[in-house]
Design an enzyme around this catalytic site. Sequence first.
Site, mmCIF file in Angstrom:
data_model
loop_
_atom_site.group_PDB
_atom_site.id
_atom_site.type_symbol
_atom_site.label_atom_id
_atom_site.label_comp_id
_atom_site.label_asym_id
_atom_site.label_seq_id
_atom_site.Cartn_x
_atom_site.Cartn_y
_atom_site.Cartn_z
ATOM 1 N N LYS A 105 -11.700 -7.516 -10.367
ATOM 2 C CA LYS A 105 -10.385 -8.096 -10.702
ATOM 3 C C LYS A 105 -10.005 -9.244 -9.770
ATOM 4 O O LYS A 105 -9.371 -10.211 -10.179
ATOM 5 C CB LYS A 105 -9.296 -7.025 -10.688
ATOM 6 C CG LYS A 105 -9.173 -6.242 -9.390
ATOM 7 C CD LYS A 105 -9.794 -4.885 -9.521
ATOM 8 C CE LYS A 105 -9.871 -4.177 -8.187
ATOM 9 N NZ LYS A 105 -10.537 -2.914 -8.222
ATOM 10 N N VAL A 132 -9.358 -4.099 -15.119
ATOM 11 C CA VAL A 132 -7.936 -3.718 -15.192
ATOM 12 C C VAL A 132 -7.798 -2.274 -15.654
ATOM 13 O O VAL A 132 -8.250 -1.908 -16.737
ATOM 14 C CB VAL A 132 -7.160 -4.645 -16.164
ATOM 15 C CG1 VAL A 132 -5.686 -4.259 -16.190
ATOM 16 C CG2 VAL A 132 -7.324 -6.103 -15.765
ATOM 17 N N GLY A 134 -9.202 0.506 -14.866
ATOM 18 C CA GLY A 134 -10.405 1.334 -14.987
ATOM 19 C C GLY A 134 -10.770 1.684 -16.412
ATOM 20 O O GLY A 134 -11.125 0.816 -17.214
ATOM 21 N N GLU A 190 -9.204 1.012 -2.113
ATOM 22 C CA GLU A 190 -10.188 -0.053 -1.960
ATOM 23 C C GLU A 190 -10.794 0.051 -0.559
ATOM 24 O O GLU A 190 -10.207 0.686 0.334
ATOM 25 C CB GLU A 190 -9.502 -1.416 -2.074
ATOM 26 C CG GLU A 190 -8.902 -1.693 -3.436
ATOM 27 C CD GLU A 190 -9.955 -1.822 -4.516
ATOM 28 O OE1 GLU A 190 -10.713 -2.783 -4.511
ATOM 29 O OE2 GLU A 190 -10.019 -0.919 -5.377
ATOM 30 N N LYS A 205 -4.684 -7.357 -11.157
ATOM 31 C CA LYS A 205 -4.773 -6.803 -12.516
ATOM 32 C C LYS A 205 -3.657 -7.352 -13.402
ATOM 33 O O LYS A 205 -3.871 -7.680 -14.570
ATOM 34 C CB LYS A 205 -4.711 -5.273 -12.447
ATOM 35 C CG LYS A 205 -5.898 -4.665 -11.697
ATOM 36 C CD LYS A 205 -5.655 -3.209 -11.341
ATOM 37 C CE LYS A 205 -6.809 -2.617 -10.536
ATOM 38 N NZ LYS A 205 -6.461 -1.334 -9.908
HETATM 39 N N1 HSE Z 1 -8.157 0.906 -5.643
HETATM 40 C C1 HSE Z 1 -7.838 0.864 -7.016
HETATM 41 C C2 HSE Z 1 -6.692 1.825 -7.252
HETATM 42 C C3 HSE Z 1 -8.960 1.310 -7.904
HETATM 43 O O1 HSE Z 1 -6.265 2.510 -6.338
HETATM 44 O O2 HSE Z 1 -6.206 1.866 -8.376
HETATM 45 C C4 HSE Z 1 -9.753 0.268 -8.570
HETATM 46 O O3 HSE Z 1 -9.028 -0.812 -9.067
#
Ligand code: HSE
Length: 436
Positions: A105, A132, A134, A190, A205
């Site tokens: 993203k 975006v 998942g 992340e 996103k």
């Molecule tokens: N780190 C992101 C979250 C997951 O916590 O939603 C992947 O985009």
Amino acid sequence: MKSIKVGLLGIGTVGSGTFNVLKRNQEEIARRAGRGIEITMVADLNTERATELTNGQVKVVNDANLVVDSPDIDIVIELIGGYGLAKDLVLKAIANGKHVVTANKALIATHGNEIFKAAQEKGVMVAFEAAVAGGIPIIKALREGLTANRIQWIAGIINGTTNFILSEMRDKGLDFDVVLKEAQRLGYAEADPTFDIEGVDAAHKLTIMASIAFGIPVQFDKAHVEGITKLQATDIRYAEQLGYRIKLLGITRQTAKGIELRVHPTLIPSGRLIANVEGAMNAVMVRGDAVGETLYYGKGAGSEPTASAVIADLVDITRLATADPEHRVPYLAFQPHAMADTPVLPIQDVTTSYYLRMHVADKPGVLADVTRILADSSISIDAMLQKEPSEGETQTDIIMLTHQTLERNIEAAIAKIEALPTVMGSVMKIRLEELS
Ligand code: HSE
């Protein structure tokens, strides 16, 4: 028909999920795609682990360039992340005539315009459903399912880490730091959790969704981004007493003056479905002029949920590879020549409602001073809560919910309130959306 050959760059959580789901469901997938889809090459710095994860069934290399340059590869899946190496590899794959699937993203939100242009010129496809939310097929829903609509707004919980943190803080009364560590342990965050907690991941996103919804180029640099680090457990509690939940929302809205593009903690009425999305789950609300409000819910991260989106892109590309570029679904839903230059509004030009919390001296006239400032700025109060001071305390909290007003109005009023001698410290301001 010969199967499509896929090269994978990076076999971490999502990469291994993609490999496994593709193997497990290969027959179903081939029936849908019209031919087999096979990962034949994997690049990863840890070649030993990559060989183990792929059961020695594919060629494993430690240099991603070998995949991108391989004449045997039709589609490259980029799961490296970041904007440096990933960008070079994606552009090289395109230049080599390969289609690209990416879950990145950050890359699409910052360099999407350049990448789409390169792909367009070369006649190849770049697909990014996994970038975006998942496993939620929100790109497909916006770009195809809702294509009849004029999209009015999108509001999404699009970062699982922060939603998990807010849920745990509210449910268990835990502190921010404790819950963040737990989110990291569970693998939601992340690599650099700043991107999650400061709202950057959600803004990446949101930027992508806004472009697809409104037909504007991706403009991450124009997004207003606020995370959850300044939020206190007290605000979560006060919001609850007033009938609201606090969520980190990504909001994009078409207005007469331009497009709002903002990520920040937001009060939402507790009764809304989206207010009840808890833990690491994601949800996106989209309002279209014809369809009304729609809601998409699911896992926004994780190995197989994200693999589900990656493989959907592989199938799409496999189906469309033979269609001429003019007749494929455009990257950002609108045909490249029909993109709009509608401005993205600075946050000062956004109109919304507000939660204000101020710590004040508990004496006559304080409330009158505050309400006079708000009235002079034409800001109307919707609800108010004053905490009963404990025995012997001379200060207390006042919480106010306002009706809609311009951000620049509330900022000016807050500056005046903070200048009152009876108001201690700064005023906590959280935006509020009724989402109706
Ligand atoms: N780190 C992101 C979250 C997951 O916590 O939603 C992947 O985009």
